[in-house]
Scaffold this active site. Structure first.
Site, PDB file in Angstrom:
ATOM      1  N   GLN A 147      -3.464  -1.994   7.108  1.00 46.69           N
ATOM      2  CA  GLN A 147      -4.009  -3.363   7.148  1.00 46.69           C
ATOM      3  C   GLN A 147      -4.714  -3.682   5.806  1.00 46.69           C
ATOM      4  O   GLN A 147      -4.246  -3.224   4.787  1.00 46.69           O
ATOM      5  CB  GLN A 147      -4.960  -3.560   8.341  1.00 46.69           C
ATOM      6  CG  GLN A 147      -4.244  -3.586   9.683  1.00 46.69           C
ATOM      7  CD  GLN A 147      -3.897  -2.209  10.241  1.00 46.69           C
ATOM      8  OE1 GLN A 147      -4.752  -1.362  10.322  1.00 46.69           O
ATOM      9  NE2 GLN A 147      -2.664  -1.993  10.617  1.00 46.69           N
ATOM     10  N   LYS A 179       0.822  -1.226   0.000  1.00 50.70           N
ATOM     11  CA  LYS A 179       0.000   0.000   0.000  1.00 50.70           C
ATOM     12  C   LYS A 179       0.847   1.264   0.000  1.00 50.70           C
ATOM     13  O   LYS A 179       0.555   2.229  -0.695  1.00 50.70           O
ATOM     14  CB  LYS A 179      -0.901   0.037   1.258  1.00 50.70           C
ATOM     15  CG  LYS A 179      -1.944  -1.041   1.312  1.00 50.70           C
ATOM     16  CD  LYS A 179      -2.714  -0.991   2.615  1.00 50.70           C
ATOM     17  CE  LYS A 179      -1.904  -1.366   3.833  1.00 50.70           C
ATOM     18  NZ  LYS A 179      -1.433  -2.749   3.875  1.00 50.70           N
TER      19      LYS A 179
HETATM   20  P1  GDP Z   1       2.199  -2.230   3.118  1.00 49.12           P
HETATM   21  O1  GDP Z   1       2.074  -2.481   4.565  1.00 49.12           O
HETATM   22  O2  GDP Z   1       0.988  -2.645   2.357  1.00 49.12           O
HETATM   23  O3  GDP Z   1       2.587  -0.824   2.775  1.00 49.12           O
HETATM   24  O4  GDP Z   1       3.372  -3.188   2.583  1.00 49.12           O
HETATM   25  P2  GDP Z   1       4.765  -3.518   3.342  1.00 49.12           P
HETATM   26  O5  GDP Z   1       5.658  -2.353   3.218  1.00 49.12           O
HETATM   27  O6  GDP Z   1       4.521  -4.073   4.686  1.00 49.12           O
HETATM   28  O7  GDP Z   1       5.276  -4.763   2.482  1.00 49.12           O
HETATM   29  C1  GDP Z   1       5.430  -4.687   1.098  1.00 49.12           C
HETATM   30  C2  GDP Z   1       6.894  -5.034   0.761  1.00 49.12           C
HETATM   31  O8  GDP Z   1       7.004  -5.316  -0.620  1.00 49.12           O
HETATM   32  C3  GDP Z   1       7.853  -3.884   1.015  1.00 49.12           C
HETATM   33  O9  GDP Z   1       9.082  -4.418   1.377  1.00 49.12           O
HETATM   34  C4  GDP Z   1       7.940  -3.196  -0.349  1.00 49.12           C
HETATM   35  O10 GDP Z   1       9.160  -2.487  -0.532  1.00 49.12           O
HETATM   36  C5  GDP Z   1       7.877  -4.378  -1.260  1.00 49.12           C
HETATM   37  N1  GDP Z   1       7.260  -4.144  -2.578  1.00 49.12           N
HETATM   38  C6  GDP Z   1       6.202  -3.351  -2.885  1.00 49.12           C
HETATM   39  N2  GDP Z   1       5.874  -3.505  -4.184  1.00 49.12           N
HETATM   40  C7  GDP Z   1       6.722  -4.411  -4.703  1.00 49.12           C
HETATM   41  C8  GDP Z   1       6.860  -5.029  -5.983  1.00 49.12           C
HETATM   42  O11 GDP Z   1       6.115  -4.772  -6.922  1.00 49.12           O
HETATM   43  N3  GDP Z   1       7.848  -5.953  -6.124  1.00 49.12           N
HETATM   44  C9  GDP Z   1       8.693  -6.296  -5.114  1.00 49.12           C
HETATM   45  N4  GDP Z   1       9.628  -7.207  -5.338  1.00 49.12           N
HETATM   46  N5  GDP Z   1       8.588  -5.742  -3.887  1.00 49.12           N
HETATM   47  C10 GDP Z   1       7.604  -4.822  -3.683  1.00 49.12           C
HETATM   48  P1  IMO Z   2       0.005  -3.009   7.252  1.00 49.30           P
HETATM   49  O1  IMO Z   2      -0.665  -1.657   7.280  1.00 49.30           O
HETATM   50  C1  IMO Z   2      -0.224  -7.245   8.232  1.00 49.30           C
HETATM   51  C2  IMO Z   2      -2.449  -8.292  11.856  1.00 49.30           C
HETATM   52  C3  IMO Z   2      -1.674  -8.900  13.005  1.00 49.30           C
HETATM   53  C4  IMO Z   2      -2.749  -9.785  13.607  1.00 49.30           C
HETATM   54  C5  IMO Z   2      -4.017  -8.955  13.431  1.00 49.30           C
HETATM   55  C6  IMO Z   2      -4.402  -8.149  14.665  1.00 49.30           C
HETATM   56  O2  IMO Z   2       1.474  -2.970   7.280  1.00 49.30           O
HETATM   57  O3  IMO Z   2      -0.560  -3.823   6.127  1.00 49.30           O
HETATM   58  P2  IMO Z   2      -3.409  -5.950  15.802  1.00 49.30           P
HETATM   59  O4  IMO Z   2      -2.059  -5.657  16.333  1.00 49.30           O
HETATM   60  O5  IMO Z   2      -3.860  -5.027  14.724  1.00 49.30           O
HETATM   61  O6  IMO Z   2      -4.459  -6.086  16.870  1.00 49.30           O
HETATM   62  O7  IMO Z   2      -3.284  -7.426  15.151  1.00 49.30           O
HETATM   63  O8  IMO Z   2      -3.756  -8.073  12.349  1.00 49.30           O
HETATM   64  N1  IMO Z   2      -1.928  -6.995  11.379  1.00 49.30           N
HETATM   65  C7  IMO Z   2      -1.270  -6.835  10.216  1.00 49.30           C
HETATM   66  N2  IMO Z   2      -0.857  -7.741   9.319  1.00 49.30           N
HETATM   67  N3  IMO Z   2      -0.020  -5.926   8.016  1.00 49.30           N
HETATM   68  C8  IMO Z   2      -0.460  -5.009   8.896  1.00 49.30           C
HETATM   69  O9  IMO Z   2      -0.417  -3.683   8.654  1.00 49.30           O
HETATM   70  C9  IMO Z   2      -1.070  -5.442  10.094  1.00 49.30           C
HETATM   71  N4  IMO Z   2      -1.588  -4.819  11.179  1.00 49.30           N
HETATM   72  C10 IMO Z   2      -2.117  -5.776  11.946  1.00 49.30           C
HETATM   73  O10 IMO Z   2      -0.563  -9.636  12.553  1.00 49.30           O
HETATM   74  O11 IMO Z   2      -2.901 -10.942  12.814  1.00 49.30           O
END
Ligand code: GDP
Ligand code: IMO
Ligand code: MG
Length: 424
Positions: free
Chosen positions: A222, A16
């Site tokens: 999330q 995201k």
């Molecule tokens: P969010 O919580 O939805 O913002 O996602 P996170 O940051 O927790 O996890 C997504 C991971 O995938 C991060 O390490 C990003 O840098 C990486 N990422 C996002 N888009 C891409 C993609 O298209 N390809 C690859 N290989 N990595 C990506």
């Molecule tokens: P982003 O924004 C993935 C999961 C936790 C747990 C459940 C409840 O990075 O996508 P909480 O601490 O919210 O009460 O936990 O939700 N969880 C996530 N999993 N990405 C997240 O955020 C999360 N935020 C909470 O692992 O299963």
């Protein structure tokens, strides 16, 4: 750009923040509308990685207003750490604003989250232990503290006289934890007041009015399957990440939302407990985890990995209110000979086929995925910038997903960097 909500379409971590960062270029205001520092959001710009938890990732751009909205919960110590990290990186945080209506995570919320997780047995959710559930519980029980309470000694005192007797009884009798004195909480709140003061937007309603004609980007945390009303309850978070949550959690109102982009990986991951029909506990799952670097940003936990699940995605399109999809991490499949997509679930007990998502998650243990298999493309796609230049098999795969989900894919992400993006 129209006013857009960026929503996670699966169980979080879909990428995201990358999509928010991309769209933020054309927005005036970026607002987080729910969740707290349970989120871990990664943005990569010119090989430099930034990690966010609560502060909107739009802060990387100068001159964009970044708001922590009324629907969020703020843990002061985590906020301070994140803020100082950004300041150390030389990022200008002067446009950061906090809604006075946002809720505060108190130390006892963290303690209760820890206690509940340790004592839940089979009901363990695998939370991030950031006090999210207990903070929202108090908000809805009408015994929560809001940012604005920190700036009126009279309000704070009156509220603490109501909250503390109840909370202390609960802490001692239910959880066997230590109670808090009014003096202790008041002193903490004075500290919090100082911390937040430069960012609190006391003229909150003026801020909303002022930006009514601007371009607003709503940054979700999330994902739909972690939504407290629509997700895999009770294995969910305690807020509403869905598109509709952007209206309640921001104060901008539903008529201000034009587009809802659902971010989805080309496969599925999940951290924490709960059902996951397409989960792969095998070498393929390990391969996805390794190539996709699937480890949590907030807790460092290895993420559970599985094939793309069109059943949950169709549901996410429906209840998340999605108008299009941003498909991320498709590059992770560059070395795969075959790619599977789950089109339905089959009940092992009686052969019943589900093409609509079954909301009773306690029967999910009886469900197995029905897959269709796609041929891989076998080349590196991480430098491709135009849709037409993608290998034929990648295009066929994307077109099939659009057909299954009955929703257009508007953005394709082929790597973590801001630049590694195809706009369709
Ligand atoms: P969010 O919580 O939805 O913002 O996602 P996170 O940051 O927790 O996890 C997504 C991971 O995938 C991060 O390490 C990003 O840098 C990486 N990422 C996002 N888009 C891409 C993609 O298209 N390809 C690859 N290989 N990595 C990506
Ligand atoms: P982003 O924004 C993935 C999961 C936790 C747990 C459940 C409840 O990075 O996508 P909480 O601490 O919210 O009460 O936990 O939700 N969880 C996530 N999993 N990405 C997240 O955020 C999360 N935020 C909470 O692992 O299963
Ligand atoms: Mg994340």
């Amino acid at each position: 750009m129209k006013n857009t909500v960026v929503v996670g379409a699966q169980w979080g971590d879909e990428g995201k923040a990358k999509i928010t960062d991309l769209l933020a270029q054309n927005a005036d205001v970026i607002i987080r509308y729910q969740g707290g520092c349970n989120a871990g959001h990664t943005v990569v710009v010119d090989n430099k990685t930034f990690k966010f938890h609560l502060i909107p990732s739009g802060i990387l751009y100068k001159n964009k207003i970044c708001i922590i909205g009324p629907g969020t919960v703020i843990h002061p110590e985590s906020f301070e750490k994140e803020l100082n990290g950004l300041i150390d990186e030389g990022i200008d945080i002067s446009n950061l604003k906090i809604s006075p209506l946002a809720s505060i995570t108190m130390p006892y919320h963290i303690e209760i989250d820890g206690y509940s997780e340790s004592n839940a047995g089979k009901g363990k959710i695998g939370t991030t232990k950031k006090g999210i559930g207990p903070t929202y519980t108090d908000k809805y029980a009408r015994i929560g503290l809001k940012i604005q309470d920190l700036y009126s000694a009279e309000t704070l005192s009156e509220k603490l006289d109501i909250i503390l007797p109840l909370k202390n009884k609960q802490l001692e009798k239910v959880y066997g934890l230590e109670p808090y004195t009014k003096e202790c909480i008041t002193a903490l709140c004075e500290k919090y007041a100082e911390l937040f003061k430069p960012y609190v937007c006391f003229e909150w309603q003026d801020l909303l009015r002022e930006h009514k004609k601007d371009t607003i980007l709503f940054e979700g945390a999330q994902g739909v399957m972690l939504d407290v009303d629509y997700g895999t309850y009770p294995f969910v978070t305690s807020s509403n990440p869905i598109g509709g949550g952007a209206a309640t959690g921001s104060g901008f109102g539903p008529r201000m939302i034009d587009e809802v982009i659902g971010v989805s990986k080309a496969y599925v991951t999940r951290v924490g407990e709960g059902p996951f029909v397409t989960e792969l506990n095998d070498e393929t799952g390990d391969k996805i985890r390794e190539i996709g670097h699937e480890f949590g940003v907030t807790t460092g936990r290895p993420r559970r990995c599985g094939w793309f699940d069109a059943v949950i995605m169709k549901y996410a399109v429906l209840v998340g209110g999605l108008t299009s999809i941003a498909l991320t991490k498709i590059d992770v499949f560059d070395s795969f000979d075959e790619i599977k997509v789950c089109t339905a679930y089959k009940d092992k007990r009686n052969g019943q086929i589900y093409t609509s998502y079954p909301t009773d998650v306690f029967i999910h243990k009886y469900l197995e995925p029905v897959y269709e298999t796609h041929a891989g493309w076998g080349v590196d796609i991480t430098k491709i910038k135009e849709y037409d230049k993608l290998p034929e098999n990648a295009k066929k795969y994307l077109e099939r997903l659009e057909e299954l989900l009955e929703c257009p894919i508007s953005i394709i992400s082929v790597g973590p960097d801001r630049e590694q993006t195809i706009i369709k």
